[in-house]
Design a protein around this motif. Structure first.
Motif, PDB file in Angstrom:
ATOM      1  N   PRO A 137      57.785 -34.863  -2.405  1.00 32.67           N
ATOM      2  CA  PRO A 137      56.340 -35.107  -2.274  1.00 32.67           C
ATOM      3  C   PRO A 137      56.020 -36.520  -1.798  1.00 32.67           C
TER       4      PRO A 137
ATOM      5  N   LEU B  66      50.888 -31.768  -5.707  1.00 31.53           N
ATOM      6  CA  LEU B  66      50.862 -31.058  -6.985  1.00 31.53           C
ATOM      7  C   LEU B  66      52.281 -30.751  -7.449  1.00 31.53           C
ATOM      8  N   PRO B  67      52.655 -31.161  -8.656  1.00 32.45           N
ATOM      9  CA  PRO B  67      54.029 -30.952  -9.114  1.00 32.45           C
ATOM     10  C   PRO B  67      54.271 -29.532  -9.607  1.00 32.45           C
ATOM     11  N   ALA B  68      55.526 -29.158  -9.654  1.00 34.17           N
ATOM     12  CA  ALA B  68      55.906 -27.892 -10.279  1.00 34.17           C
ATOM     13  C   ALA B  68      55.735 -27.999 -11.788  1.00 34.17           C
ATOM     14  N   SER B  69      55.598 -26.860 -12.456  1.00 38.51           N
ATOM     15  CA  SER B  69      55.442 -26.864 -13.908  1.00 38.51           C
ATOM     16  C   SER B  69      55.959 -25.561 -14.478  1.00 38.51           C
TER      17      SER B  69
ATOM     18  N   SER C  45      64.410 -26.828  -5.366  1.00 38.09           N
ATOM     19  CA  SER C  45      64.306 -28.231  -5.764  1.00 38.09           C
ATOM     20  C   SER C  45      65.588 -29.009  -5.502  1.00 38.09           C
TER      21      SER C  45
ATOM     22  N   TYR D 279      58.112 -23.949  -9.021  1.00 41.43           N
ATOM     23  CA  TYR D 279      58.429 -24.637  -7.773  1.00 41.43           C
ATOM     24  C   TYR D 279      57.166 -25.242  -7.176  1.00 41.43           C
ATOM     25  N   SER D 280      57.275 -26.479  -6.698  1.00 42.87           N
ATOM     26  CA  SER D 280      56.161 -27.102  -5.997  1.00 42.87           C
ATOM     27  C   SER D 280      56.019 -26.477  -4.617  1.00 42.87           C
TER      28      SER D 280
ATOM     29  N   ASP E 174      58.956 -27.356  -2.586  1.00 42.08           N
ATOM     30  CA  ASP E 174      60.115 -26.586  -3.055  1.00 42.08           C
ATOM     31  C   ASP E 174      60.097 -25.170  -2.478  1.00 42.08           C
TER      32      ASP E 174
END
Length: 483
Positions: free
Chosen positions: A28, A160-163, A238, A379-380, A383
């Motif tokens: 990112p 925006l990150p993966a979570s 990732s 996954y972002s 990703d």
């Protein structure tokens, strides 16, 4: 000099990007940097050129220099564009996404720069007051505004990150992390309701595979019985930034990655041994990891176990060609005859067989596919792009180095309990090769279970039956069986 100056900024930026990010932005931070620098470079080019031709010239110069400088990178996403489904995916996920992160911002920046230069700011030019001029300016600003929104959308998306969803409980764990393996860092999803439970490391299937979405959707029940760690193989999802240098992507390096993850999990959760679960192509380096360091593992579970992928490919090619002729599928016959029997130097040769597998063998129900990880919050956005490029690039580079590995001669014995789980609708030659190896394999304990109504992805296609076997026969007994 006035003609050269506008192209210097995109020329330099193209050279820098080609050296530093030959596959495009991989993180990112790199993606946002690309968007920001491309806007600035485009703005400089447009301002100096004072012509909207800079909107074409600046991206074109950047793309040309970038393609020349990055010629050392290998794989479908960076090689010359090809036809067919895999070729289209490689182009869209590779050059297409990079265009959104570099070329489009540069075009918008050039438009802004040109508009600023021509507005009279710093140029002494008077703004046209005619009605036609006002209309042109309004249309131009509207277009630039629309393009700016298009630029902002991917910028927000990649930021925006993966979570992963939390799990209630004092001893629960639910996180996305990375594990060091040599000079690389590999993505790891760790989930479990109780960290005192056994630890299970899952190695997914194809080269460059990343299957967090399928694991979460179908195997979440395992989280009640074990700490489940899902590895993104090098080059996948990732773990895509770990793809380079591709010359080092080999069965030996993949084996080392699995051992590094196993050691990390043992230390992290204070375990003497862990369980190892692998699927499809991931079973080859997983077996080698167990062979090399059996003291790390309670037991090994292979699903859709590979034994000799090159031998299986040759039979599958013959089966597929026979099926195509029998069903008068002229396009498939032509595609197969064009590439000839395997092996192939890269992945494009395997495309006709891979795409036809489900109809040739009528295997499985389609669950556990790439689409489930594309939809997963684990996954972002970047990703998810790398789920596609990772499969294409890692498969292309790794598979030719692994296809001649034959477990029947390479691994005559394993010093831990071994469980093989297959679907009844597995590709026949793969099952036959496993039967050959199983008959001679020496291990403290070995079992081979076949799940009805399932194919190659039996762990995702029959998750309840698979979970029952894993909990009742593996986790319940593996810790008590020693070398």
């Amino acid at each position: 000099m006035n003609r050269i100056a506008p192209v210097l900024a995109p020329l330099v930026w193209g050279a820098v990007a080609g050296v530093s990010t030959p596959r495009g932005p991989l993180t990112p931070a790199a993606a946002l940097t690309s968007i920001g620098l491309s806007l600035v470079v485009g703005g400089v080019a447009g301002y100096l050129a004072r012509s909207r031709w800079a909107m074409i010239a600046a991206p074109a110069v950047f793309a040309l220099v970038f393609e020349i400088v990055r010629t050392g990178a290998e794989g479908p996403s960076v090689d010359a564009p090809q036809g067919g489904l895999f070729g289209v995916l490689a182009f869209l996920a590779g050059r297409g996404v990079h265009g959104l992160l570099a070329l489009l911002p540069m075009l918008v920046g050039a438009a802004w720069g040109t508009g600023l230069a021509r507005s009279g700011q710093g140029t002494g030019l008077a703004r046209s007051g005619s009605g036609a001029g006002r209309v042109r300016r309004l249309l131009g600003r509207t277009l630039i505004g629309v393009l700016a929104v298009i630029v902002a959308a991917p910028a927000i998306g990649v930021a925006l990150p993966a979570s992963t969803a939390p799990i209630a409980g004092e001893r629960a764990v639910a996180e996305l992390t990375t594990v060091p393996s040599g000079s690389h860092r590999l993505g790891l999803m760790i989930r479990g309701r109780d960290t005192a439970k056994p630890v299970l490391l899952f190695v997914p299937g194809a080269p460059g595979a990343a299957e967090r979405g399928a694991v979460r959707r179908h195997l979440s029940a395992l989280e009640d019985h074990a700490v489940v760690a899902t590895l993104d193989r090098r080059g996948g999802g990732s773990s895509y930034p770990a793809l380079e240098p591709t010359a080092t992507l080999t069965p030996a390096s993949e084996t080392g990655d699995i051992l590094a993850a196993a050691d990390y999990l043992r230390t992290r959760f204070g375990k003497d041994r862990i369980y190892l679960l692998a699927h499809s192509g991931g079973t080859l380096p997983a077996v080698l990891a167990v062979q090399r360091r059996p003291e790390l593992f309670h037991a090994y579970v292979g699903v859709g176990q590979a034994v000799n992928t090159g031998a299986a490919d040759r039979v599958q090619y013959a089966d597929t060609l026979a099926w195509a002729r029998r069903h008068r599928d002229r396009d498939l016959v032509a595609a197969l005859e064009a590439v000839g029997p395997p092996p192939y130097a890269g992945m494009y040769g395997y495309e006709p067989m891979l795409l036809a597998e489900s109809k040739v063998y009528a295997t499985g129900n389609g669950q556990g596919g790439l689409d489930e990880s594309l939809a997963a919050p684990e996954y972002s956005l970047l990703d998810k792009v790398h789920l596609v490029t990772g499969f294409l690039d890692a498969y292309d580079r790794y598979y030719p180095r692994a296809r001649d590995l034959d477990l029947r001669t390479r691994v005559p014995r394993l010093a831990v309990p071994v469980h093989f789980i297959d679907g009844a609708d597995e590709v026949p030659e793969r099952s036959r090769l496993l039967d050959d190896w199983y008959a001679t394999l020496v291990a403290p304990h070995k079992e081979h279970t076949v799940l009805p109504g399932a194919g190659h992805r039996s762990l995702f296609e029959q998750p309840d039956g698979f979970t029952d076997i894993l909990v009742g026969r593996v986790l319940a007994t593996g810790a008590r069986t020693r070398i």
